[in-house]
Design a protein around this motif. Structure first.
Motif: not given
Length: 581
Positions: A527, A546, A550, A552, A555-556, A574
């Motif tokens: 992030i 997100k 996952s 925090d 960054a998915d 999301s």
């Protein structure tokens, strides 16, 4: 698309009259040419604004509808794309956005001459379709590709109210198929359709209504039926519309008597102008032979909806001497691709899709032998999409040596991290051969066991590359850095499951504003890295999608795109959005 006026102006002695300049500009059909012309001076910018009739928008959040309407108030045709391509693989939240309704509200007042709307991966509701049908009296063409949110009730509204409709193209959409009654909503005196495609609908339509509609529309050129359409119905439709140039057949599996087969073959023989054939769900070899009389002028054959075996394909292809594009499933096997090489010397594009991408034990699939056979017999080949489970460096090198004019080379080895199956070495030299040999290459998809060496080759040699797709590849951040530093014409970069992190992400600072988009999922981006990118590049929108549960800090899924509209306001919870503005 340039959206800001220029201050310079030509001298009085060189200024063209407005009507002359607008006439000249109307002859320019390329968006790139129009954009270049609009940069010459303020007069030309203004003339482009008033004479532009078609606008292409590759990302619905890259510009606002208000800006488009103000810039091009007389547009007749709009092509608008929404969600990232990875929404096709369920990697984008369903409620991500890309609703077309806000665009229609603005266009209704700002672009009243709109006649044509082509949407891809947009959210389209029945309410939006009703608004479209009731507020654009001259509306003529609607194309929905991979859109969602609407039902056949919306199509019924369009059929009822769009009196001048020439095109209704509904393809690969997430549509709620309530019934086939929507087709009955076309008025009995309606006769203007030139394109009708409802191939991805499930429910049957009234055969008598369809036949009357086709018979009335004497200018109909494109007809694509859904899977419920019978061969008997197809035969009657062909008799009514021998002028067709494109046909999407329905189911081709039912048993025919000899008399029925002869009648179907006769009907196909009447279609002297067919250049495109598709559909043919579950086709049998005997039924396919009825198509032979219509194949002599075919330029595009799409058999990706039926699991043809090699003998069936080998029997069909000799009847298609002019074929330039071919789509098939991997059920044809290497033997089927050998038949392609033997019978299609003019072939320019081939796509081989997986019959079942999740069945790792399939026997009848294609290998490196098939792609080599195609390249040996098809020297004009410049586009390939090839799904397979094994490949070698030597085979790929042979393919590009036989066909050096590739503009699109998309090789998808379905087993992640698969090496050269004969040497167990990485596939680096395969893609090195592609970028070294194919100087016209614009789109590249790479797969298999790949190190940073592949990316070094790409950065060094792929100077005309515009789109790159990567999955399960690379060794370090250096791989992505090679690409960002070397590929100056890159417009789209898609990365999945690679070891690239913040250093790689931030290596593209000098490149992102000239690109359309960047996608990174299941990588090592954080992030904080996304925040840093947004601070450094204020004209970019940086989105992080997100996943539930996952980390925090991780960054998915990252989606980065340039915009002149600023940060968007409709992102769901999301989706985290970062912008330097």
């Amino acid at each position: 698309m340039d959206l800001s006026p220029k201050q310079s102006s030509p001298s009085e002695s060189t200024r063209f009259p407005d009507e002359v300049l607008e006439r000249v500009l109307s002859l320019l059909t390329s968006p790139k040419d129009r954009n270049a012309v609009s940069l010459v001076c303020k007069d030309w910018y203004t003339a482009d604004s008033w004479s532009r009739r078609h606008v292409f928008i590759g990302n619905c959040y890259s510009v606002s509808p208000e800006i488009v309407a103000r810039r091009f108030p007389r547009i007749r045709s709009v092509t608008l794309k929404g969600k990232p391509r990875f929404s096709d693989f369920n990697l984008v939240p369903d409620n991500w956005g890309a609703d077309v309704h806000s665009w229609l509200l603005v266009f209704a007042s700002g672009c009243p001459f709109l006649e044509e709307l082509r949407l891809k991966r947009m959210r389209v509701t029945d309410e939006s379709l009703e608004f479209l049908a009731l507020n654009f009296p001259n509306f003529r063409a609607l194309s929905l590709l991979s859109c969602d949110g609407f039902s056949t009730s919306g199509l019924a509204t369009v059929a009822t109210h769009c009196k001048n409709l020439t095109e209704l193209d509904i393809q690969e959409n997430g549509i709620e198929d309530l019934s086939g009654e929507w087709l009955s909503c076309f008025p009995e005196n309606f006769n203007t359709l030139e394109v009708l495609n409802f191939s991805n609908l499930i429910t049957d339509v009234n055969p008598d209504v369809l036949e009357r509609l086709v018979s009335r529309c004497r200018s109909l050129k494109v007809l694509k039926l859904n899977r419920t359409s019978s061969l008997d119905r197809l035969q009657r439709l062909l008799i009514s519309a021998p002028q067709l140039t494109e046909l999407g057949a329905g189911s081709f599996s039912e048993e025919l008597t000899l008399q029925q087969h002869a009648e179907l073959k006769y009907a196909f023989g009447l279609c002297k102008n067919l250049s495109v054939l598709s559909g043919f769900w579950d086709a049998s070899a005997l039924n396919l032979s009825a198509v032979y009389p219509a194949c002599s002028r075919l330029s595009f054959l799409n058999m990706s909806y039926t699991a043809l075996q090699s003998p069936e394909l080998a029997s069909l292809l000799p009847h298609c001497p002019c074929l330039r594009r071919l789509w098939v499933l991997d059920s044809v096997g290497d033997k089927g691709l050998e038949a392609v090489g033997a019978n299609c010397p003019s072939l320019e594009e081939i796509r081989v899709f997986p019959t079942d991408p999740f069945d790792e034990d399939m026997i009848h699939t294609v290998t490196e032998s098939g792609i080599v056979a195609v390249s040996q017999g098809c020297p004009k080949l410049h586009y390939i999409l090839y799904f397979c489970r094994q490949m070698t460096n030597a085979a790929v090198a042979t393919v590009v040596r036989n066909c050096p004019d590739f503009t699109h080379f998309r090789l998808c080895i379905m087993n992640p991290g698969q090496p050269d199956h004969t040497t167990n070495q990485p596939m680096d030299e395969a893609f090195g051969a592609v970028v070294k040999t194919c100087k016209k290459l614009k789109r590249l998809s790479i797969s298999g066991l790949l190190t940073d060496l592949t990316f070094k080759y790409i950065g060094e040699y792929a100077k005309n590359l515009e789109a790159l797709s990567v999955a399960f590849a690379g060794s370090s951040d250096l791989g992505m850095q090679y690409v960002m530093e070397g590929c100056s014409k890159l417009k789209k970069l898609e990365i999945r499951d690679c070891p690239f992190g913040n250093v790689a992400l931030l290596s593209g600072l000098e490149r992102y504003e000239s690109m359309r988009s960047l996608w990174m999922s299941a990588c090592n981006v954080t992030i904080d890295g996304c925040r840093s990118l947004a601070r450094e590049m204020p004209r970019l929108n940086v989105e992080v999608m997100k996943e539930e549960g996952s980390d925090d800090c991780k960054a998915d899924k990252v989606y980065v795109y340039r915009t002149v509209a600023g940060p968007r306001r409709d992102a769901p919870p999301s989706v985290l959005t970062f912008s330097g503005l």
